[in-house]
Scaffold this motif. Structure first.
Motif, PDB file in Angstrom:
ATOM      1  N   SER A   2       0.848  -1.171   0.000  1.00  0.00           N
ATOM      2  CA  SER A   2       0.000   0.000   0.000  1.00  0.00           C
ATOM      3  C   SER A   2       0.884   1.221   0.000  1.00  0.00           C
ATOM      4  N   THR A   3       0.596   2.155  -0.909  1.00  0.00           N
ATOM      5  CA  THR A   3       1.360   3.387  -0.977  1.00  0.00           C
ATOM      6  C   THR A   3       0.680   4.421  -0.107  1.00  0.00           C
ATOM      7  N   PRO A   4       1.437   5.130   0.762  1.00  0.00           N
ATOM      8  CA  PRO A   4       0.831   6.096   1.662  1.00  0.00           C
ATOM      9  C   PRO A   4      -0.016   7.114   0.922  1.00  0.00           C
ATOM     10  N   THR A   5      -1.139   7.494   1.487  1.00  0.00           N
ATOM     11  CA  THR A   5      -2.028   8.442   0.836  1.00  0.00           C
ATOM     12  C   THR A   5      -1.646   9.876   1.141  1.00  0.00           C
ATOM     13  N   ALA A   6      -0.897  10.078   2.242  1.00  0.00           N
ATOM     14  CA  ALA A   6      -0.507  11.444   2.610  1.00  0.00           C
ATOM     15  C   ALA A   6       0.312  12.044   1.498  1.00  0.00           C
ATOM     16  N   GLY A   7      -0.003  13.265   1.126  1.00  0.00           N
ATOM     17  CA  GLY A   7       0.771  13.940   0.111  1.00  0.00           C
ATOM     18  C   GLY A   7       0.326  13.597  -1.299  1.00  0.00           C
ATOM     19  N   THR A   8      -0.792  12.874  -1.486  1.00  0.00           N
ATOM     20  CA  THR A   8      -1.261  12.541  -2.820  1.00  0.00           C
ATOM     21  C   THR A   8      -1.551  13.821  -3.586  1.00  0.00           C
ATOM     22  N   PRO A   9      -0.929  14.004  -4.755  1.00  0.00           N
ATOM     23  CA  PRO A   9      -1.153  15.240  -5.499  1.00  0.00           C
ATOM     24  C   PRO A   9      -2.617  15.372  -5.901  1.00  0.00           C
ATOM     25  N   SER A  10      -3.115  16.586  -5.933  1.00  0.00           N
ATOM     26  CA  SER A  10      -4.497  16.824  -6.333  1.00  0.00           C
ATOM     27  C   SER A  10      -4.543  17.222  -7.802  1.00  0.00           C
ATOM     28  N   ASP A  29       1.012  16.943 -16.065  1.00  0.00           N
ATOM     29  CA  ASP A  29       1.036  16.916 -14.602  1.00  0.00           C
ATOM     30  C   ASP A  29      -0.162  16.153 -14.044  1.00  0.00           C
ATOM     31  N   TYR A  30      -1.299  16.345 -14.665  1.00  0.00           N
ATOM     32  CA  TYR A  30      -2.493  15.646 -14.203  1.00  0.00           C
ATOM     33  C   TYR A  30      -2.339  14.138 -14.386  1.00  0.00           C
ATOM     34  N   LYS A  31      -1.731  13.725 -15.483  1.00  0.00           N
ATOM     35  CA  LYS A  31      -1.503  12.301 -15.730  1.00  0.00           C
ATOM     36  C   LYS A  31      -0.582  11.703 -14.669  1.00  0.00           C
ATOM     37  N   VAL A  32       0.395  12.504 -14.198  1.00  0.00           N
ATOM     38  CA  VAL A  32       1.283  12.030 -13.135  1.00  0.00           C
ATOM     39  C   VAL A  32       0.480  11.743 -11.865  1.00  0.00           C
ATOM     40  N   THR A  33      -0.457  12.634 -11.538  1.00  0.00           N
ATOM     41  CA  THR A  33      -1.266  12.418 -10.334  1.00  0.00           C
ATOM     42  C   THR A  33      -2.121  11.157 -10.469  1.00  0.00           C
ATOM     43  N   ILE A  34      -2.613  10.892 -11.666  1.00  0.00           N
ATOM     44  CA  ILE A  34      -3.423   9.687 -11.892  1.00  0.00           C
ATOM     45  C   ILE A  34      -2.561   8.445 -11.711  1.00  0.00           C
ATOM     46  N   GLU A  35      -1.350   8.481 -12.233  1.00  0.00           N
ATOM     47  CA  GLU A  35      -0.438   7.341 -12.097  1.00  0.00           C
ATOM     48  C   GLU A  35      -0.107   7.082 -10.634  1.00  0.00           C
ATOM     49  N   TYR A  36       0.123   8.162  -9.889  1.00  0.00           N
ATOM     50  CA  TYR A  36       0.464   7.986  -8.479  1.00  0.00           C
ATOM     51  C   TYR A  36      -0.694   7.363  -7.706  1.00  0.00           C
ATOM     52  N   LYS A  37      -1.900   7.830  -7.965  1.00  0.00           N
ATOM     53  CA  LYS A  37      -3.068   7.255  -7.299  1.00  0.00           C
ATOM     54  C   LYS A  37      -3.241   5.784  -7.672  1.00  0.00           C
ATOM     55  N   LYS A  84       8.701  16.698 -19.351  1.00  0.00           N
ATOM     56  CA  LYS A  84       7.762  16.256 -20.383  1.00  0.00           C
ATOM     57  C   LYS A  84       7.423  14.776 -20.245  1.00  0.00           C
ATOM     58  N   TYR A  85       7.584  14.236 -19.035  1.00  0.00           N
ATOM     59  CA  TYR A  85       7.196  12.844 -18.798  1.00  0.00           C
ATOM     60  C   TYR A  85       5.754  12.627 -19.229  1.00  0.00           C
ATOM     61  N   ASN A  86       5.515  11.495 -19.849  1.00  0.00           N
ATOM     62  CA  ASN A  86       4.262  11.116 -20.512  1.00  0.00           C
ATOM     63  C   ASN A  86       4.324  11.393 -22.008  1.00  0.00           C
ATOM     64  N   TYR A 127       4.493   2.893 -17.280  1.00  0.00           N
ATOM     65  CA  TYR A 127       4.011   3.829 -16.259  1.00  0.00           C
ATOM     66  C   TYR A 127       4.940   3.782 -15.040  1.00  0.00           C
ATOM     67  N   LEU A 128       4.596   4.538 -14.005  1.00  0.00           N
ATOM     68  CA  LEU A 128       5.380   4.499 -12.771  1.00  0.00           C
ATOM     69  C   LEU A 128       5.445   3.077 -12.212  1.00  0.00           C
ATOM     70  N   VAL A 129       4.322   2.372 -12.253  1.00  0.00           N
ATOM     71  CA  VAL A 129       4.313   1.001 -11.733  1.00  0.00           C
ATOM     72  C   VAL A 129       5.256   0.105 -12.531  1.00  0.00           C
ATOM     73  N   THR A 130       5.448   0.417 -13.810  1.00  0.00           N
ATOM     74  CA  THR A 130       6.353  -0.365 -14.650  1.00  0.00           C
ATOM     75  C   THR A 130       7.782  -0.283 -14.127  1.00  0.00           C
ATOM     76  N   VAL A 131       8.223   0.925 -13.844  1.00  0.00           N
ATOM     77  CA  VAL A 131       9.611   1.109 -13.425  1.00  0.00           C
ATOM     78  C   VAL A 131       9.820   0.635 -11.987  1.00  0.00           C
ATOM     79  N   LEU A 132       8.790   0.737 -11.150  1.00  0.00           N
ATOM     80  CA  LEU A 132       8.916   0.235  -9.779  1.00  0.00           C
ATOM     81  C   LEU A 132       8.951  -1.291  -9.754  1.00  0.00           C
TER      82      LEU A 132
END
Length: 229
Positions: A2-10, A29-37, A84-86, A127-132
């Motif tokens: 589980s990834t901590p929810t604190a600090g989740t970008p809006s 930037d919005y796509k980054v927040t979606i990936e993090y969630k 320019k990630y994404n 995506y982020l999950v790919t590299v992790l």
């Protein structure tokens, strides 16, 4: 995991009078927040990632190794995304702040070799999950044929597995020793256990013996007792 929810970008607001370039960047930037969630339910086990306070594209992470040659290792890292990630071929960058002896990690810089694994970064598939997931994979790999970051480590693994294992054991011990050494700006920090923490743990074990007893009031009552120690 589980990834901590604190600090989740809006969600990133887009001004109606923004330029086309600003709109495109806001969408990235919005796509980054979606990936993090998305990581909350899809990130690999034992990997934790927390965004920096001031920078949407900078993350602090920790991986706990539970089995294999790196068992009990606690390795900290930073993950940075280019502006320019994404877009195509905008690879994430992962750099370990903990020392990691691995054919996949540059021994001098701590950089994880991502481009060798993903020669072409395709934002529709990667995506982020790919590299992790790749980050976790290197700690369990038994074949280093594709490794390029640390040729010396690769050759040692092939020619003298016992010596290679000793190097790994050493970096695991170092990771444990430096567990409480935190980067100044890190949002993923370890703090040494205080007496009150140990007392609280013992109180919780003694007074809350099953899940049905776990209530907010019960936990707060034990915290109050621990504070008085």
């Amino acid at each position: 995991m589980s990834t901590p929810t604190a600090g989740t970008p809006s969600r990133i607001p887009i001004s109606p009078i923004a330029s086309e370039e600003e709109r495109e960047q806001a969408l990235r930037d919005y796509k980054v927040t979606i990936e993090y969630k998305h990581l909350k339910s899809h990130a690999p086990g034992g990997v934790y990632l927390i965004p920096a306070i001031e920078n949407l594209r900078n993350f602090f992470g920790i991986i706990f190794i539970r089995r294999g040659p790196y068992t009990n290792g606690i390795f900290k890292f930073q993950l940075k995304l280019p502006p320019k990630y994404n877009d195509a071929n905008t690879w994430p960058q992962i750099t370990f702040s903990s020392y990691v002896y691995s054919p996949y990690v540059d021994e001098a810089t701590g950089a994880l070799d991502i481009k060798s694994a993903y020669a072409n970064w395709d934002p529709s598939r990667h995506y982020l999950v790919t590299v992790l997931t790749y980050l976790k994979k290197i700690f369990y790999s038994k074949n280093f044929a594709d490794a390029k970051a640390n040729v010396t480590a690769k050759e040692l693994a092939e020619k003298d597995p016992e010596a290679f294992r000793k190097k790994i054991d050493s970096c695991v011990r170092e990771s444990q020793k430096n567990m409480y050494t935190n980067d100044e700006d890190s949002t993923a920090k370890f703090t040494e256990e205080q007496v009150s923490h140990r007392v609280l743990r013992d109180l919780l074990k003694h007074h809350i013996r099953n899940e049905s007893q776990v209530t907010k009031q019960a936990v707060l009552a034990q915290i109050d007792k621990a504070r008085k120690v």
